[in-house]
Structure formats: C-alpha cells, structure tokens
Motif scaffolding. Structure first.
Motif, PDB file in Angstrom:
ATOM      1  N   PRO A  91       4.177   2.060  21.699  1.00  0.00           N
ATOM      2  CA  PRO A  91       4.214   1.553  20.319  1.00  0.00           C
ATOM      3  C   PRO A  91       4.003   2.679  19.319  1.00  0.00           C
ATOM      4  O   PRO A  91       3.214   3.592  19.556  1.00  0.00           O
ATOM      5  CB  PRO A  91       3.049   0.551  20.278  1.00  0.00           C
ATOM      6  CG  PRO A  91       2.813   0.178  21.704  1.00  0.00           C
ATOM      7  CD  PRO A  91       3.127   1.404  22.499  1.00  0.00           C
ATOM      8  N   SER A  92       4.686   2.591  18.181  1.00  0.00           N
ATOM      9  CA  SER A  92       4.668   3.672  17.188  1.00  0.00           C
ATOM     10  C   SER A  92       3.496   3.555  16.216  1.00  0.00           C
ATOM     11  O   SER A  92       3.669   3.613  15.012  1.00  0.00           O
ATOM     12  CB  SER A  92       5.976   3.679  16.401  1.00  0.00           C
ATOM     13  OG  SER A  92       6.546   4.966  16.413  1.00  0.00           O
ATOM     14  N   SER A  93       2.285   3.408  16.744  1.00  0.00           N
ATOM     15  CA  SER A  93       1.088   3.465  15.915  1.00  0.00           C
ATOM     16  C   SER A  93       0.642   4.921  15.827  1.00  0.00           C
ATOM     17  O   SER A  93       1.201   5.797  16.496  1.00  0.00           O
ATOM     18  CB  SER A  93      -0.028   2.621  16.549  1.00  0.00           C
ATOM     19  OG  SER A  93      -0.370   3.151  17.826  1.00  0.00           O
ATOM     20  N   ALA A  94      -0.363   5.189  15.003  1.00  0.00           N
ATOM     21  CA  ALA A  94      -0.864   6.566  14.900  1.00  0.00           C
ATOM     22  C   ALA A  94      -1.369   7.045  16.258  1.00  0.00           C
ATOM     23  O   ALA A  94      -1.053   8.156  16.700  1.00  0.00           O
ATOM     24  CB  ALA A  94      -1.979   6.635  13.859  1.00  0.00           C
ATOM     25  N   GLU A  95      -2.138   6.199  16.946  1.00  0.00           N
ATOM     26  CA  GLU A  95      -2.642   6.583  18.262  1.00  0.00           C
ATOM     27  C   GLU A  95      -1.502   6.665  19.269  1.00  0.00           C
ATOM     28  O   GLU A  95      -1.445   7.582  20.092  1.00  0.00           O
ATOM     29  CB  GLU A  95      -3.691   5.583  18.752  1.00  0.00           C
ATOM     30  CG  GLU A  95      -4.264   5.956  20.115  1.00  0.00           C
ATOM     31  CD  GLU A  95      -5.280   4.963  20.633  1.00  0.00           C
ATOM     32  OE1 GLU A  95      -6.485   5.253  20.552  1.00  0.00           O
ATOM     33  OE2 GLU A  95      -4.868   3.890  21.133  1.00  0.00           O
ATOM     34  N   TYR A 242      -6.902  -0.322  -4.407  1.00  0.00           N
ATOM     35  CA  TYR A 242      -6.798  -0.970  -3.103  1.00  0.00           C
ATOM     36  C   TYR A 242      -7.125   0.054  -2.016  1.00  0.00           C
ATOM     37  O   TYR A 242      -6.932   1.256  -2.218  1.00  0.00           O
ATOM     38  CB  TYR A 242      -5.388  -1.549  -2.903  1.00  0.00           C
ATOM     39  CG  TYR A 242      -5.423  -2.934  -2.290  1.00  0.00           C
ATOM     40  CD1 TYR A 242      -5.931  -4.016  -3.003  1.00  0.00           C
ATOM     41  CD2 TYR A 242      -4.987  -3.163  -0.995  1.00  0.00           C
ATOM     42  CE1 TYR A 242      -5.990  -5.282  -2.453  1.00  0.00           C
ATOM     43  CE2 TYR A 242      -5.038  -4.430  -0.423  1.00  0.00           C
ATOM     44  CZ  TYR A 242      -5.548  -5.485  -1.168  1.00  0.00           C
ATOM     45  OH  TYR A 242      -5.616  -6.748  -0.612  1.00  0.00           O
ATOM     46  N   PRO A 243      -7.623  -0.390  -0.853  1.00  0.00           N
ATOM     47  CA  PRO A 243      -8.046   0.562   0.184  1.00  0.00           C
ATOM     48  C   PRO A 243      -6.896   1.393   0.741  1.00  0.00           C
ATOM     49  O   PRO A 243      -5.752   0.929   0.825  1.00  0.00           O
ATOM     50  CB  PRO A 243      -8.622  -0.355   1.279  1.00  0.00           C
ATOM     51  CG  PRO A 243      -8.937  -1.641   0.590  1.00  0.00           C
ATOM     52  CD  PRO A 243      -7.924  -1.784  -0.484  1.00  0.00           C
ATOM     53  N   HIS A 244      -7.227   2.601   1.169  1.00  0.00           N
ATOM     54  CA  HIS A 244      -6.223   3.493   1.765  1.00  0.00           C
ATOM     55  C   HIS A 244      -5.637   2.892   3.037  1.00  0.00           C
ATOM     56  O   HIS A 244      -4.479   3.167   3.396  1.00  0.00           O
ATOM     57  CB  HIS A 244      -6.845   4.854   2.073  1.00  0.00           C
ATOM     58  CG  HIS A 244      -5.880   5.830   2.683  1.00  0.00           C
ATOM     59  ND1 HIS A 244      -5.750   5.972   4.056  1.00  0.00           N
ATOM     60  CD2 HIS A 244      -4.970   6.664   2.125  1.00  0.00           C
ATOM     61  CE1 HIS A 244      -4.810   6.868   4.310  1.00  0.00           C
ATOM     62  NE2 HIS A 244      -4.323   7.303   3.165  1.00  0.00           N
ATOM     63  N   SER A 245      -6.407   2.068   3.740  1.00  0.00           N
ATOM     64  CA  SER A 245      -5.910   1.454   4.972  1.00  0.00           C
ATOM     65  C   SER A 245      -4.703   0.552   4.730  1.00  0.00           C
ATOM     66  O   SER A 245      -3.981   0.206   5.665  1.00  0.00           O
ATOM     67  CB  SER A 245      -7.027   0.647   5.642  1.00  0.00           C
ATOM     68  OG  SER A 245      -7.507  -0.364   4.770  1.00  0.00           O
ATOM     69  N   ASN A 246      -4.466   0.203   3.468  1.00  0.00           N
ATOM     70  CA  ASN A 246      -3.321  -0.653   3.124  1.00  0.00           C
ATOM     71  C   ASN A 246      -2.172   0.125   2.491  1.00  0.00           C
ATOM     72  O   ASN A 246      -1.180  -0.473   2.064  1.00  0.00           O
ATOM     73  CB  ASN A 246      -3.757  -1.764   2.154  1.00  0.00           C
ATOM     74  CG  ASN A 246      -4.706  -2.753   2.796  1.00  0.00           C
ATOM     75  OD1 ASN A 246      -5.880  -2.454   2.997  1.00  0.00           O
ATOM     76  ND2 ASN A 246      -4.209  -3.935   3.119  1.00  0.00           N
ATOM     77  N   GLN A 247      -2.293   1.450   2.445  1.00  0.00           N
ATOM     78  CA  GLN A 247      -1.239   2.240   1.799  1.00  0.00           C
ATOM     79  C   GLN A 247       0.016   2.289   2.652  1.00  0.00           C
ATOM     80  O   GLN A 247      -0.030   2.570   3.848  1.00  0.00           O
ATOM     81  CB  GLN A 247      -1.718   3.662   1.542  1.00  0.00           C
ATOM     82  CG  GLN A 247      -0.688   4.528   0.819  1.00  0.00           C
ATOM     83  CD  GLN A 247      -1.157   5.953   0.618  1.00  0.00           C
ATOM     84  OE1 GLN A 247      -2.350   6.196   0.466  1.00  0.00           O
ATOM     85  NE2 GLN A 247      -0.235   6.901   0.623  1.00  0.00           N
ATOM     86  N   VAL A 248       1.141   2.025   2.024  1.00  0.00           N
ATOM     87  CA  VAL A 248       2.447   2.131   2.671  1.00  0.00           C
ATOM     88  C   VAL A 248       3.135   3.378   2.127  1.00  0.00           C
ATOM     89  O   VAL A 248       3.241   3.557   0.913  1.00  0.00           O
ATOM     90  CB  VAL A 248       3.315   0.888   2.386  1.00  0.00           C
ATOM     91  CG1 VAL A 248       4.723   1.065   2.948  1.00  0.00           C
ATOM     92  CG2 VAL A 248       2.663  -0.351   2.967  1.00  0.00           C
ATOM     93  N   GLY A 252       0.690   7.210   4.241  1.00  0.00           N
ATOM     94  CA  GLY A 252      -0.009   5.988   4.602  1.00  0.00           C
ATOM     95  C   GLY A 252       0.568   5.430   5.884  1.00  0.00           C
ATOM     96  O   GLY A 252       0.809   6.162   6.831  1.00  0.00           O
ATOM     97  N   LYS A 253       0.809   4.137   5.888  1.00  0.00           N
ATOM     98  CA  LYS A 253       1.346   3.482   7.079  1.00  0.00           C
ATOM     99  C   LYS A 253       2.840   3.215   6.921  1.00  0.00           C
ATOM    100  O   LYS A 253       3.343   3.015   5.820  1.00  0.00           O
ATOM    101  CB  LYS A 253       0.600   2.169   7.341  1.00  0.00           C
ATOM    102  CG  LYS A 253      -0.847   2.390   7.766  1.00  0.00           C
ATOM    103  CD  LYS A 253      -1.548   1.092   8.074  1.00  0.00           C
ATOM    104  CE  LYS A 253      -2.972   1.354   8.566  1.00  0.00           C
ATOM    105  NZ  LYS A 253      -3.711   0.098   8.821  1.00  0.00           N
ATOM    106  N   SER A 254       3.513   3.221   8.044  1.00  0.00           N
ATOM    107  CA  SER A 254       4.939   2.929   8.083  1.00  0.00           C
ATOM    108  C   SER A 254       5.122   1.497   8.557  1.00  0.00           C
ATOM    109  O   SER A 254       4.567   1.107   9.588  1.00  0.00           O
ATOM    110  CB  SER A 254       5.641   3.907   9.030  1.00  0.00           C
ATOM    111  OG  SER A 254       7.011   3.640   9.093  1.00  0.00           O
TER     112      SER A 254
END
Length: 320
Positions: A91-95, A242-248, A252-254
């Motif tokens: 899976p294409s998560s950060a980890e 808004y929190p960085h964990s929600n950044q697109v 941020g996140k893809s």
C-alpha cells in the motif's frame, strides 16, 4: 501461476481497505500470497482468504511494535526469499513506501511508487501512474529484478474472490540493524468518526477561502453529510486553521478518492499533486480564473459560504 506477494496493512487483525484493493490487483497478475505481521496477524486470514489470498504468511514478534520499519522490511524480505514471487505489492502509505524502497534496495530490484492501476504484461506487471498534476499518464514496468510496486488507495475495487487462504508461519531472524531505532512512546489520535483521509471514498477540503479555523465547521458539515473525510490545503494548515495531519498536497497526504470537493482552494501545483488522481473533482471558488478550474470535472463559481451550506442541506434532504 506465478505468486504475487502482498504486504498486509492491518490494525490488530482488522485488515485495512487498501490491502483488499491490492488483492484485487494481485489477482490480475497471479496468485496472491499475503504477508501479515505483528499483533493480530493470524486474525487477518479470514478476510484475506475471502478476497483472494491463496496463502497467508504470518509472523508476530515484539520487534514489529517496539522498533521502526526495519523489522517489517526484514520480515517481508524473508517472505520474498521463501516465495520467489513475480512481484511485491505494498500500500502507498508513508510507511508502505519506506518499506517498499528498503526492500527494493535489499533485493536489487526496481521500484514503482504511487501506481493507480496494474495490468499483466509480456515482460512483467505494467503500472499506470499520474504525473505532473495529472498532465500526463505514464505506463511503466520494472526492468531489473522482481518488481516492487506501491499502489495508491482507491485505485481498484474491493472484490470478494474466496480462496484457500492457508495460514503458514513465517520464520524471521532480525539483524542488529532492526533494533537501531526504538519506539519510546505512542499517543492515540483522537477519533473524529470520519474515514481515514487517504482511504476515504469522498474527501471535502477547505483552503485559504475558508478564512479562519472557526469556518471549517462549514466544510466539516458537508463532509459529515456525505460520510467523507476532511482535508485542507497547505495555506489553511500553515495559518493554523486545521491540523497538518489533514493536509492534502505535495508536502501533505496524497489522496485518490472517488469524489474530491475543493472549497476555497485556488489549485496551486503543490495542492494538485496530492489530489490529481481523484476520480471526480468538484471545485467551489468565487474566482472564475482560479487554476483549480483547469483540473475539475465540475466547477461552481460562487462564494463557498453560500454554496457549501446549500449543498449540505441538499445532501441531507436527498438522504432523508
């Protein structure tokens, strides 16, 4: 038929949706062999078998929770050596991308990241990627070694395809390097009740046009009416709204949902890099010249403070 190794992303035995999507893609290439690690690994077998895994390799050890990714890399390498697969899907998560990259280096293979589709080719799996803010779609294959490929969430449907799912214990010997970085503490993230951002089928995001943290309740209301996750642009996150964990976006996140709604977001290249592979994109912006409109399937030129609440009410009415 060739075997395809699939790395399982799970939480205490509960298999996450991106892994089930990987099994759908793996079946196009060969027989899926799943690798489940850590607490609850054996409990994943039923769900994995239901979705096509012919075999489930499991291993549990304190190293998987007490140390960072190296123990998981070494376990996946052990599975690779035991199976000799035609490809490895992660899976294409950060980890996931870190695990895949480390594995590719160890086994001397090429790697493809953030694939949005996979198909069988005469010389191995062919991966589709979206590049340069969706300006180009590329097809690639690994030319050296066993392909290691990470796949974005929402790239394939979850399809049941019952298989044997025979559970086998995976023998793993950890190196000194596996104990190099220890986890010294964890803090549970407060649950919002909304889907995980990177896995959500619908994402509603707000940007600079939201004009304040207090106004994100408008974005949240629309998201909740749709059962969606909430995202934010870098401008909104940098402003502390808004929190960085929600950044697109690129830093941020893809995300790659079925539906992406951008409200008050201009559409800078940095943001587009994180949501360009969404299946359907809707933008709400009062600036008719905003770059986001070059990318969208549907655009609404208007004030989000008028449009979004009306849209929320319409969704609630139709669902009611």
């Amino acid at each position: 038929m060739a075997e395809i190794l699939v790395y399982v992303d799970h939480v205490d035995g509960a298999v996450r949706k991106p892994t089930l999507e990987l099994l759908t893609l793996a079946r196009r290439l060969g027989d899926p062999v799943a690798v489940a690690l850590g607490n609850g690994a054996a409990d994943t077998a039923a769900a994995l078998a239901e979705h096509g895994a012919v075999k489930v390799l499991t291993a549990d050890a304190p190293e998987f929770t007490e140390y960072l990714v190296v123990p998981k890399v070494e376990a996946l390498q052990a599975a690779y050596e035991a199976v000799s697969p035609a490809a490895v899907l992660v899976p294409s998560s950060a980890e996931g991308k870190e695990i895949a990259a480390r594995l590719a280096v160890r086994i001397g293979s090429g790697i493809i990241t953030d694939a949005v589709d996979l198909e069988a080719g005469d010389e191995g799996p062919v991966a589709t990627q979206s590049a340069f803010a969706a300006s180009f779609t590329t097809k690639s294959r690994v030319s050296k070694g066993t392909p290691v490929i990470t796949v974005k969430p929402n790239s394939a449907p979850v399809e049941a395809a019952p298989a044997a799912g025979a559970v086998e214990a995976l023998s793993v010997s950890f190196s000194e390097q596996a104990h190099g970085t220890k986890v010294v503490g964890r803090t549970a993230r407060e649950s919002t009740g909304r889907p995980e951002l990177t896995e959500a089928a619908i994402v509603v995001s707000g940007g600079r046009g939201v004009n304040g943290a207090e106004n994100f309740t408008i974005i949240e209301a629309l998201a909740d009416s749709l059962g969606a996750a909430v995202g934010a642009s870098r401008a909104a996150v940098d402003a502390g709204w808004y929190p960085h964990s929600n950044q697109v976006g690129q830093t941020g996140k893809s995300v790659s949902p079925q539906l992406y709604i951008a409200s008050g977001i201009s559409g800078a290249i940095q943001h587009r890099a994180g949501m360009q592979t969404s299946k359907t994109i809707v933008a709400i912006n009062k600036d008719a010249e905003a770059p986001i409109f070059d990318l969208v399937d549907y655009g609404v030129v208007g004030d989000l403070f008028d449009v979004v609440p009306q849209l929320t009410e319409e969704v609630k009415t139709r669902k009611g």
